[in-house]
Design a protein around this motif. Sequence first.
Motif, short mmCIF file in Angstrom:
data_model
loop_
_atom_site.label_atom_id
_atom_site.label_comp_id
_atom_site.label_asym_id
_atom_site.label_seq_id
_atom_site.Cartn_x
_atom_site.Cartn_y
_atom_site.Cartn_z
N GLN A 1 12.24 -75.21 -5.46
CA GLN A 1 12.74 -73.84 -5.37
C GLN A 1 13.93 -73.81 -4.44
N GLY A 2 14.77 -72.78 -4.58
CA GLY A 2 16.02 -72.73 -3.82
C GLY A 2 15.83 -72.69 -2.32
N ASP A 3 14.74 -72.08 -1.83
CA ASP A 3 14.52 -72.01 -0.39
C ASP A 3 13.70 -73.18 0.13
N TYR B 1 12.79 -67.02 -2.50
CA TYR B 1 13.90 -66.79 -3.43
C TYR B 1 14.28 -68.13 -4.06
N ASP B 2 14.94 -68.01 -5.21
CA ASP B 2 15.41 -69.17 -5.94
C ASP B 2 16.88 -68.99 -6.27
N ILE B 3 17.56 -70.11 -6.55
CA ILE B 3 18.99 -70.10 -6.85
C ILE B 3 19.19 -70.54 -8.30
N GLY B 4 20.01 -69.77 -9.03
CA GLY B 4 20.29 -70.09 -10.43
C GLY B 4 21.66 -69.61 -10.84
N HIS B 5 22.07 -70.01 -12.06
CA HIS B 5 23.36 -69.61 -12.61
C HIS B 5 23.17 -68.46 -13.59
N VAL B 6 24.09 -67.51 -13.56
CA VAL B 6 24.08 -66.40 -14.51
C VAL B 6 24.52 -66.93 -15.87
N SER B 7 23.68 -66.74 -16.89
CA SER B 7 23.99 -67.23 -18.24
C SER B 7 24.39 -66.12 -19.20
N LEU B 8 23.85 -64.89 -19.04
CA LEU B 8 24.19 -63.77 -19.91
C LEU B 8 24.16 -62.48 -19.12
N THR B 9 25.04 -61.57 -19.47
CA THR B 9 25.07 -60.23 -18.87
C THR B 9 25.38 -59.21 -19.94
N GLY B 10 25.12 -57.95 -19.64
CA GLY B 10 25.50 -56.86 -20.53
C GLY B 10 24.61 -56.74 -21.75
N GLU B 11 25.21 -56.31 -22.86
CA GLU B 11 24.46 -56.03 -24.08
C GLU B 11 23.93 -57.29 -24.76
N LEU B 12 24.50 -58.44 -24.44
CA LEU B 12 23.98 -59.67 -25.02
C LEU B 12 22.56 -59.96 -24.53
N VAL B 13 22.25 -59.52 -23.31
CA VAL B 13 20.91 -59.73 -22.78
C VAL B 13 19.90 -58.89 -23.56
N ARG B 14 20.29 -57.70 -23.96
CA ARG B 14 19.40 -56.85 -24.74
C ARG B 14 19.04 -57.52 -26.08
N MET B 15 20.05 -58.14 -26.71
CA MET B 15 19.79 -58.84 -27.96
C MET B 15 18.91 -60.08 -27.74
N GLN B 16 19.13 -60.76 -26.63
CA GLN B 16 18.33 -61.94 -26.34
C GLN B 16 16.88 -61.57 -26.06
N MET B 17 16.66 -60.44 -25.42
CA MET B 17 15.29 -59.99 -25.16
C MET B 17 14.58 -59.62 -26.46
N LYS B 18 15.28 -59.02 -27.39
CA LYS B 18 14.68 -58.73 -28.69
C LYS B 18 14.33 -60.01 -29.44
N ARG B 19 15.18 -61.01 -29.30
CA ARG B 19 14.94 -62.27 -29.98
C ARG B 19 13.71 -62.97 -29.41
N ARG B 20 13.53 -62.90 -28.12
CA ARG B 20 12.37 -63.53 -27.47
C ARG B 20 11.17 -62.59 -27.39
N ILE C 1 20.44 -79.40 -0.66
CA ILE C 1 19.54 -80.32 0.06
C ILE C 1 18.20 -80.44 -0.66
N ALA C 2 17.72 -79.31 -1.18
CA ALA C 2 16.45 -79.34 -1.92
C ALA C 2 16.58 -80.15 -3.20
N LYS C 3 17.71 -80.05 -3.89
CA LYS C 3 17.90 -80.81 -5.11
C LYS C 3 18.02 -82.30 -4.85
N ASP C 4 18.56 -82.68 -3.70
CA ASP C 4 18.67 -84.10 -3.36
C ASP C 4 17.32 -84.74 -3.08
#
Length: 472
Positions: free
Chosen positions: A163-165, A88-107, A132-135
Motif C-alpha cells: 500500500q502507498g503508506d 491511504y494508497d497511491i494510484g494513477h488516474v485512468s478515467l474521468t468525466g462521463e467515460l467513468v459513467r459508461m465504464q461503471m455501466k459496463r462493469r 520506497i514501498a515499491k522497492d
Amino acid sequence: MGCGSCSTGSGGCAPAGCKSNGSCATGGCGKMEVYDWLSNLDMPSNYIPFQVIEVKFKGARKEFFLNADNIYLEIGELIAVEGPTGGYDIGHVSLTGELVRMQMKRRKTHMDQVTRKVYRKASETDVEKWKIAKDLEWETMHKARKLALDLRLSMKISDVDYQGDRTKATFFYTAEGRVDFRELIKKMAETFRIRIEMRQIGMRQEAGRLGGIGSCGRELCCSTWLTNFKTVSTAAARYQNLSLNTLKLAGQCGKLKCCLNYELDTYLDALKDIPDRIESLHTEIGTARHQKTDIFKKIMWFSYPNAEDWIPLKVSRVKEIMAMNKSGQKPVNLKEEAVEMTPAAFVEKSPDYENVVGQDSLTRLDDKSRNKGGRNSKSAASGSRNEGRSNSRPDRPSRPEGQNRPQGGRPQQPKQGGQPPVQQPGQPKVQQGAPQGAAQQGTGQPTGQPSVSKNKNRNNRRKKPKEKPKDD
C-alpha cells in the motif's frame, strides 16, 4: 463580466462566474477556479461534473473512487485515495468525466457501491514513500517464498503489492487446492511488521499481473486490456480446424489461449452451411473419402482409395450427392464434377525506391565469393610484376657489387669491363677469354651475346621480353 484589469482588451478574460479579485496579468484569471471555467466553456451552464473517477494500481487493478471535493484531475496524475482497510494508497488516474459513467455501466457498478474517497493530489512526500514501498516488494516476495518452503506449503507466491503508506501488503499466490497458511501469516507478520492479506488468484490472473510477450509478438492481452476471462475449451480449436497440440494452443499461463475465442463466432457462422459428420461419398467407381474442408471457400476435398490426387467439390454439390446416396442413387465419377482450382496469380510488386547498389539482390554475396579467386590471381600477378621495382626504393639498400645471389637463383653475369664473378662451389668453370660464339663448358647457353648489365632499367626487361640468342 470580467476582472476589470485584464491586459488583453476590454470585456474581461473569462465568462460569467469569474471569481477573481482583480489580479489578472497576462490575459488569464489567476485565482479563478479552473474546473468551473472549463465546465462553463465546454458544458451547459446547469451541468454538474461526474464525481466518480477510475484509478489504476499495480497489476492492471482498477477501482472507482468518489471525488467529493471536485478536485481538478487529469489522466495520468498520481493521487492519494482511501485504502480498503484504512490509511491511504497511491494510484494513477485512468478515467474521468462521463467515460467513468459508461465504464461503471459496463462493469455493472452502482453509485451506492462507490464509498471510498479521493484525498488529494500526491505530494512529494507521498511519492517518495510510495517509491520506497515499491522497492521493498521484490525482497519481500522472495523472503515470503522461503518461509512457505520451510513450512512445506503447496503454494506459489507470485507477487506482492504494498500500500502507498507502507502499512499493508497484499500477497498474491496460486495453488491447486485450499492451503492452510495461518502459520505462514504469523511468521510473515513477525518478519515484515505490517498487516498481511493473502489473496488467491488463478493462472490467468497471474500471467496478467506478471506480463510478458505472447506468440504473436505483442504484449499479453490479459496484462493490457482483457479484464474478464471467459472459458476456453478444446471445441474452439476443433471448430477452427486446428491441431490439438498443447504446446501451440497453450499460453504462458499454461491454459488454452484466450485468443481462441476471438474468431470462434466467425467460424461458427461459416460452418452453418457445411454438412456435419460426413466421412465418404458412394459413386459407381468406388467410395470417395473426405479429406479436408475449406470453411470460408466452402469447398470439400475427397479422394478414392489408392489415388494420390484429391477431388475438390462445392458444398452444394456434396449435399446433392449425399441426398442421392440416401435414396440409393450414385453418381458416375466425382472427377467429372471437380471444381477447377486456379492458382493464385503472382503479382510482382515493383519497389517504391530506386535500387542503386543492388542491396535487394539475394545472390550479391555469391557473386563476390565467385570473383574472389580472380581478384587474388590478379593481385598475385601484379605483385610479381612489382617485385622488380623493389630494388629502386630508396629505403632498401642495394646489393653491393660482386655479391652473388643465393644458391638456386639465376647465376650472376659479369659487367662489361668489370671483374668476373666469384666461382660458386658445384658450378662448372668458365674459361676466361673464350672465343666469341663458344659455349660455356657444362652449360647449354652460348656466350656470343653480350651480358646484360644490372644497371639497366628493369622496367624495360619487364615490358620487352629478352630475345633468345641465335646459334652461330
